[in-house]
Design an enzyme around this catalytic site. Sequence first.
Site, PDB file in Angstrom:
ATOM      1  N   TYR A 140     -20.513  11.180 -12.692  1.00 17.24           N
ATOM      2  CA  TYR A 140     -20.134  10.587 -13.956  1.00 17.24           C
ATOM      3  C   TYR A 140     -20.109  11.359 -14.434  1.00 17.24           C
ATOM      4  O   TYR A 140     -19.265  11.664 -15.896  1.00 17.24           O
ATOM      5  CB  TYR A 140     -20.687   9.226 -14.125  1.00 17.24           C
ATOM      6  CG  TYR A 140     -20.240   7.921 -13.343  1.00 17.24           C
ATOM      7  CD1 TYR A 140     -19.131   7.424 -14.544  1.00 17.24           C
ATOM      8  CD2 TYR A 140     -20.868   7.542 -12.576  1.00 17.24           C
ATOM      9  CE1 TYR A 140     -18.711   6.189 -13.433  1.00 17.24           C
ATOM     10  CE2 TYR A 140     -20.400   6.709 -12.031  1.00 17.24           C
ATOM     11  CZ  TYR A 140     -19.933   6.002 -12.771  1.00 17.24           C
ATOM     12  OH  TYR A 140     -18.725   4.602 -12.119  1.00 17.24           O
ATOM     13  N   HIS A 151     -24.619   2.596 -13.340  1.00 21.93           N
ATOM     14  CA  HIS A 151     -24.678   2.320 -11.510  1.00 21.93           C
ATOM     15  C   HIS A 151     -25.584   3.351 -10.683  1.00 21.93           C
ATOM     16  O   HIS A 151     -25.344   3.913  -9.745  1.00 21.93           O
ATOM     17  CB  HIS A 151     -23.626   3.756 -11.967  1.00 21.93           C
ATOM     18  CG  HIS A 151     -22.872   3.097 -12.308  1.00 21.93           C
ATOM     19  ND1 HIS A 151     -21.876   2.924 -12.251  1.00 21.93           N
ATOM     20  CD2 HIS A 151     -21.444   4.020 -14.237  1.00 21.93           C
ATOM     21  CE1 HIS A 151     -20.710   2.290 -12.434  1.00 21.93           C
ATOM     22  NE2 HIS A 151     -20.210   3.227 -13.659  1.00 21.93           N
TER      23      HIS A 151
END
Lengths: 715, 715
Positions: A233, A392
């Site tokens: 990310y 996540h």
Amino acid sequence: MSQAIKAVLFEESEIASIASELGTDSLMGKSLTSLIADTDAFMALGVEVPGHSEAGGYAHNRHKQNYQYINQAGRLFLVTGEEKYAQYTADLLLAYADKYLKLGFHEQLNTNPPGRLFHQILNEHVFLLNSSLGYSCIRHWLSAKQQQTIVAGLFQPMLDMFTEQYSFDFDRIHNHGIWAVAAVAICGLAIDKPEYVEMSIHGLKGDDIEGGYLAQISKLFAPSGYYMEGPYYHRYAIRPLCLFAETVHRHRPELDIFNFNDQVIGKTIKSMLATAYPNGVFPALNDASLSMDVCDAGVVVALSLYAKHYGIDDDILGMAQIQDCVWVNPCGQVLSAAFAKNQAKLTPCWPSVELNEGPNGDRGAQAFMRMQADNGDVNQLVMNYGQHGMGHGHFDTLGISFFNNGQEVLREYGFGRWVNVEPKFGGRYLDENKSYARQTIAHNAVAVDQQCQNNFDVKLADSRHGEPHFFSGDDSAVQGVSAFCRDFYPGVDQQRSVLMVNHGVLAKPVLVDLYRLISDQNHQYDYSLHYDGQIVRTNFDYQTHSELATLGDHFGYQHIWNVAQGKATTEASDTALVSWLQGSSYYTWLSAVSADDEVIFTRSGANDPSFNLRSEPGMVLRRQAKDTLFANVLETHGYFNEAVEASTEARGQITQVNVIGSNEQGSVIEIVAQDATLVVMVSNQVGVTPTTDNSVTFNNQTFQWQGYFAVEQRG
Amino acid sequence: MSQAIKAVLFEESEIASIASELGTDSLMGKSLTSLIADTDAFMALGVEVPGHSEAGGYAHNRHKQNYQYINQAGRLFLVTGEEKYAQYTADLLLAYADKYLKLGFHEQLNTNPPGRLFHQILNEHVFLLNSSLGYSCIRHWLSAKQQQTIVAGLFQPMLDMFTEQYSFDFDRIHNHGIWAVAAVAICGLAIDKPEYVEMSIHGLKGDDIEGGYLAQISKLFAPSGYYMEGPYYHRYAIRPLCLFAETVHRHRPELDIFNFNDQVIGKTIKSMLATAYPNGVFPALNDASLSMDVCDAGVVVALSLYAKHYGIDDDILGMAQIQDCVWVNPCGQVLSAAFAKNQAKLTPCWPSVELNEGPNGDRGAQAFMRMQADNGDVNQLVMNYGQHGMGHGHFDTLGISFFNNGQEVLREYGFGRWVNVEPKFGGRYLDENKSYARQTIAHNAVAVDQQCQNNFDVKLADSRHGEPHFFSGDDSAVQGVSAFCRDFYPGVDQQRSVLMVNHGVLAKPVLVDLYRLISDQNHQYDYSLHYDGQIVRTNFDYQTHSELATLGDHFGYQHIWNVAQGKATTEASDTALVSWLQGSSYYTWLSAVSADDEVIFTRSGANDPSFNLRSEPGMVLRRQAKDTLFANVLETHGYFNEAVEASTEARGQITQVNVIGSNEQGSVIEIVAQDATLVVMVSNQVGVTPTTDNSVTFNNQTFQWQGYFAVEQRG
């Protein structure tokens, strides 16, 4: 045509300089050549603006391509001067201007609000950012009426949507938020509306607190520069972060953005780069694919920007070598020139680094430890003892992964997702991401009582973090990291200490993994490893099952087949040994075991009704105990090449691992190799420093060393 | 030094010419550079002649390296003139001369008799061949006494062993036999004993019948040049075959060896090359690894030799490009020069070819069919309807494999062996090679009643062969192959017809696979496919098993897990569809199915007590029937790249496959795609020719076509 160029990221003189590299074989020249070939190929398909589709569907893909080529063709018009690029950019923008407001909004599918082109506005932000950059490159070529049409039909509606309709999403400290502010600011510059630049930099309220770029880059990263969701990310956020930084640098020089907040931009780029494996692939920390690497377009931008504004060293050049291209921008030109000048053979080996986590750097850390073998091959250990990583996050505190010889050896599973594969739930996260990929047992860690750390409770997990114990990454012979993780399983404390040891009696650096469990109660401890390749031999007997059952019913165990199992000890040995062959290397895992220990060979893919999981092997060393120490060694040895039918050293040199003792003061083990015995001593004393004196006595034998650890040769 | 050079394979003028390429970037120059680097690295280890070890063990490997470097260093002495190479060659040879007779014989482990250095004399033949070549390069540099020592201590004892002690193995028509005669002849030339040359060429009896090189090359290959054990063993025999051919050419020119027996040497080299996949890897026909390729040292020799003596075309140059080197020999120099001259972009695509089998070419054939997609990618189908292949044969007549986009799609399992991996049974063939790898169910074929073709009886299988029906490989739009296989299962005849169709409505060539079974009795037919990668979707429901059992108990079924299964039909469709993702491509298999058909998803690796098998997915379409036609289509579509998160066309264009009818005259099916329907007609008439008129009537509809097959578009 007589109008001045208004490109957001280029001065006129810079364009001429880049153009001078057309056709050369510098990195910039090569980047231009492939940019031209790629853009020409897409332009040959003509202009098409479709309607809606699912993520991964035709329209979704086409919109993504369209914004990419608006950006590319716009830039190529500047660099090459060829009008076909301006025309194509204009045609696409005008087609969108005509259609955009006629498209209704998508259905909302996840927490991200829907856009008119895409199912989530995140993609729409990306669209605006790219198309604004492209537009800024051709604006001087467009008529005033064309400019008006594009602004009124496309840009202004997007700006309104992002800053008014979805203003709650604009002022948000989140990696998605960087795309929003970068897009809005760059569009604002491209269409001469500076108010959008201001709100993007300072937030809707203008206070630099609740939102805006400055608040985001102040709060999103730890002091080390680490981004808590992990590199996958991080690299997604780094692209708008860098584009916006370069924009601010050019258009708001008074902010001195590259020195802002103790050079947070440089720091976070470098910390991201420092996580990568030697082949450029990012370790799959938290939800992540196994193939995202430094060739990602955002990382290309980041490396070029870093090179220009923060300096160049061999590791930066080594990364450029992997990328084999640069950002087509004045920043990229600086990197390209430095690369061309460098004559040395590049064997990039980033220094070992411990990256702290949390806004104050006190919420654990991530360790990236590297050691080169004699042949220059870089061995890399990754150990996670930081934060959970929010939505996540994986429940794998104290989990490790290990890489050498060009491959991940102790492997991450990565996310449960087939990204952008439309028939696989539109390419989104699958149920198995939660039920398997995020669970503790899916990682190289210890699962207790067949459960998951923090009971798979995200909120609980986010409230906790690992505790760094020591990190020593400077030495070329022995490096080590150790951390605690307390009460992630009720009543169980854990300490993992991993050393990389390069010693004359061993061909290559070996991994020494001391995993300590501490509890008042009896528990089942599953020390789990995920490998790849083929088992070559073991030194204990096991039974392969003629019918397969799962390893359990919950916490990921329901997805794992019990393929074979056996008692880990034999009459001849209290060391369990498993060798396997992966690619061109042999690996041997050895572990000190006791009478009731069991080894289970596993394979993922059970209870997987839609074939969403990959079928991958693993093994579990299972032990019933209160306090215990798993003492493991991983030896890399030999060479295999099936195509030329060569095999050497299929057996390693280490034959035994013995635990001499382990307590709150320290752990001492013995590694017996063919030509020598190594004694490894590790301090478990909380607060240990490099000068702490350690002394432990086991079986009337006293071991003394200074600092974190010591490795001594006997015999 | 004043002595004349006596090198078996070099004239003095040729040496000078090769030396002139030192340091250049021609293929010869590059080959020399890497030969020097490789040889220097090994020489740095010093001279060591060890004793015995298992295959794959240290001594075994070292002896193999030693003969290789005797050969290489000898040649490099000639080319570079540097005495260090002569000295090293001499040191090694003298060390062997000192030790050879002191080493006892190995224990006999297989049918091949044991040698003094290796467990089988095959390796000892290879030793003699290589060391004789190396010796011949430095002989003029050695003193007479040194020459005597080497001959008396090493070469003569080897010659005696091969031609006297093991004379039964010397006169044998077998691929191993070529190594024996080549070694003995080349040694005979190197030590001036022409009698060994004579017996090697003409056999011990000198009659050119029972043994000797001429008898071997007359009998080992079919008229097509195909070698019945398959390319893996073919490439092993091709090296001594070529070395000996070049030797005969130079030293017995009167035999005109390159024109001998209708140019059998050129023909057999070409037929071997023509089997290779577009990436240079050989299809794993019979016992074979999955990674043996045209870069094998023997194939390098063969390609260079072919180029010099039989001519050069684009396909030969394309292979040289894959090899990226040539044989360091005057033959290699010819290829290197042609390669340097060629400016065209090489996209080698060997013509489709049917290679007949048996001494008279009437014992079936092997088909290699190739078709290029619009982007130049080569699609290759391999179909086996020839002989069994003796002890290394697999029971897979009518089996196919398929390759495109750089990967094998319908996959061979290859052999059950970890070649040269010493802890895996000394790197020899494993039990699972028989119990799984050679069984029919391990292949892309139909297994009847859960049994193996010819009841896994090698003798029975060797007595039979497939029957070619038609082969048409010239057309760029449709190619096809068809063959019968009668009574390989008692009372069951089989016919398989496979077409590759490149049609405007389809993105890429599709495979049409019509597998016909003919029997009076009811049978269970398992149509089996072995794929790789991840299932993306199906159009029918299936149940994944929460406990796994094997698919059966015998004939390989005991090694296969039944992972999931379901009825192949749905209310909506009589076409079963399974899509999967492999690498960067999507594949969709569609098959016309009826109510009781079942699809079973499988995985290999059951009942594998030592992890000798690889864990690989497959699927079985199971049908109970007497006569039936499996009508299948395999569509290649779309693109996936996880690293850049791109996915396009994850769904294919074909939606249905319908059988219109099938009988002794012909089979007619219908392929329904999004934009059109194709009707495929295939002749089943025995004896069909390109001019045969076909007419079949199904459901009152008559289909007429001329020749083997026809593909027509409807709607």
